[in-house]
Design a protein around this motif. Sequence first.
Motif, PDB file in Angstrom:
ATOM      1  N   THR A 129       1.030  25.614  -9.952  1.00  0.00           N
ATOM      2  CA  THR A 129       0.666  26.699 -10.740  1.00  0.00           C
ATOM      3  C   THR A 129      -0.814  26.654 -10.926  1.00  0.00           C
ATOM      4  OG1 THR A 129       0.988  25.245 -12.634  1.00  0.00           O
ATOM      5  CG2 THR A 129       2.947  26.465 -11.939  1.00  0.00           C
ATOM      6  N   HIS A 130      -1.514  27.641 -11.556  1.00  0.00           N
ATOM      7  CA  HIS A 130      -2.737  27.664 -11.507  1.00  0.00           C
ATOM      8  C   HIS A 130      -2.985  26.739 -12.687  1.00  0.00           C
ATOM      9  CE1 HIS A 130      -3.824  31.046  -9.346  1.00  0.00           C
ATOM     10  NE2 HIS A 130      -2.938  31.607  -9.644  1.00  0.00           N
ATOM     11  N   GLU A 131      -2.021  26.608 -13.711  1.00  0.00           N
ATOM     12  CA  GLU A 131      -2.456  25.511 -15.076  1.00  0.00           C
ATOM     13  C   GLU A 131      -2.436  24.223 -14.431  1.00  0.00           C
ATOM     14  OE1 GLU A 131      -0.366  24.292 -19.122  1.00  0.00           O
ATOM     15  OE2 GLU A 131       0.719  25.602 -17.609  1.00  0.00           O
ATOM     16  N   ARG A 132      -1.436  23.649 -13.446  1.00  0.00           N
ATOM     17  CA  ARG A 132      -1.280  22.445 -13.002  1.00  0.00           C
ATOM     18  C   ARG A 132      -2.793  21.954 -12.176  1.00  0.00           C
ATOM     19  NH1 ARG A 132       3.335  22.212 -10.820  1.00  0.00           N
ATOM     20  NH2 ARG A 132       4.280  22.534 -13.146  1.00  0.00           N
ATOM     21  N   GLY A 185      -5.729  23.575 -12.573  1.00  0.00           N
ATOM     22  CA  GLY A 185      -6.717  23.389 -13.099  1.00  0.00           C
ATOM     23  C   GLY A 185      -6.994  22.110 -13.915  1.00  0.00           C
ATOM     24  N   HIS A 186      -5.839  21.516 -14.137  1.00  0.00           N
ATOM     25  CA  HIS A 186      -5.849  20.255 -14.942  1.00  0.00           C
ATOM     26  C   HIS A 186      -6.568  19.026 -14.013  1.00  0.00           C
ATOM     27  CE1 HIS A 186      -4.644  16.700 -17.437  1.00  0.00           C
ATOM     28  NE2 HIS A 186      -3.998  16.187 -16.235  1.00  0.00           N
ATOM     29  N   SER A 227     -10.856  26.819  -8.576  1.00  0.00           N
ATOM     30  CA  SER A 227      -9.704  27.572  -8.785  1.00  0.00           C
ATOM     31  C   SER A 227      -8.751  27.276  -7.602  1.00  0.00           C
ATOM     32  CB  SER A 227      -9.698  28.619  -9.445  1.00  0.00           C
ATOM     33  OG  SER A 227     -10.430  29.779  -8.457  1.00  0.00           O
TER      34      SER A 227
END
Length: 384
Positions: free
Chosen positions: A322-325, A327-328, A334
């Motif tokens: 996922t984009h969120e993971r 990004g972490h 990105s």
Amino acid sequence: WPYCRKRCSYCNFNKYVVPAVNEEAMRACLVREARTLLRLSQVQSVTSVFFGGGTPSLASPRTMAAVLEAIAGAAHLPAGAEVTLEANPSSASPPRLDGFRVAGINRLSIGVQSLDDTELQLLGREHTAAEARGAVEAARRLFPGRTSIDLIFGLPGQSQGAWARGLEAALELCDDHVSLYQLTLERGTALAAQVWGGNLPAPPQDLLADMYQTACTMLVAAGFRRYEVSNFARKGALSTHNLSYWRAEQYIGVGPGAHGRFVPWGEGGCSREARVQTLELDAWMREVQSRGHSTRRRVVLSPLEQLEEVLALGLRTDEGVTHERWGHFSPHLSLEAVFGAPGEAAELQQQGWLVLDGGGLRCRREGLALLDSLLPGLLCQLQR
């Protein structure tokens, strides 16, 4: 828990078959190493615990309770945290399983491997198909909705029809969670020696692919979700613990040869490390007794190495990366910046194997079966 009653013909795990186990000493070492590593990680909360092996169901429920107590004393262990025990049918009688449930186990992973007695003998398993059925039935009564079974396919001489019939029988037995493993011939095992020596036939690659596709089709038709390359769950019975590996979360490995990935804040570290505990049982025990833990090897993972793990593990799942993971681990670069540009990922999208959209980067259904051949190109694109 590194002990087993016998060595299966296909297994090259770090395990020990000994006349007698000093469980008290083993328990004390597991408790001490868990406490030490939790303190070094400064982790505040633990979401899941997994007792693997070896054969952890050979240990007493008292050992599991002691380890869980140590974890709860060093960090927050929520009441609903998933606590899994790997069990062999030969050490999974109903009274024993109930003892584990009372000790705090709330999910069971049973090494069924096959429901055919001839196949079980070939694999060197010590249980019969009837014992496996009994163990799964007992587990489902005690751990409703939280029982998982392991099955192996691709055995020497196994036909696609025999595999499909075995899977059908397994689905009648357990409809929560199924893990499928293609047999890997490991150097130093009895089964590999028989195949490589010409005494047993090696299954053709095309047959292995057909067996996997047959299983996927049957499981999906039965209402299972293939949430990871080898793992299928029904009615939300996904393994929280295994998902945490594939989502590249932190985990602590306790016991001989265990692996971990965490930031050792308690030692002044600020980067994620890959850690491996001492493999040899006696040396592991001595080191834990003398200094609280037995980390043999620790490697600080570079930002690139961390992203390589996020990619390789995340793409094994149906949710992908996922984009969120991403990004972490990569706040300044990105997924779009890496894989949206012309290159391998774009070609794989055009060929229908891969998707990059608002959800992130993931394999299409057909791409999951080919992941090992898709990854090298994606890793090259990431490295560039």
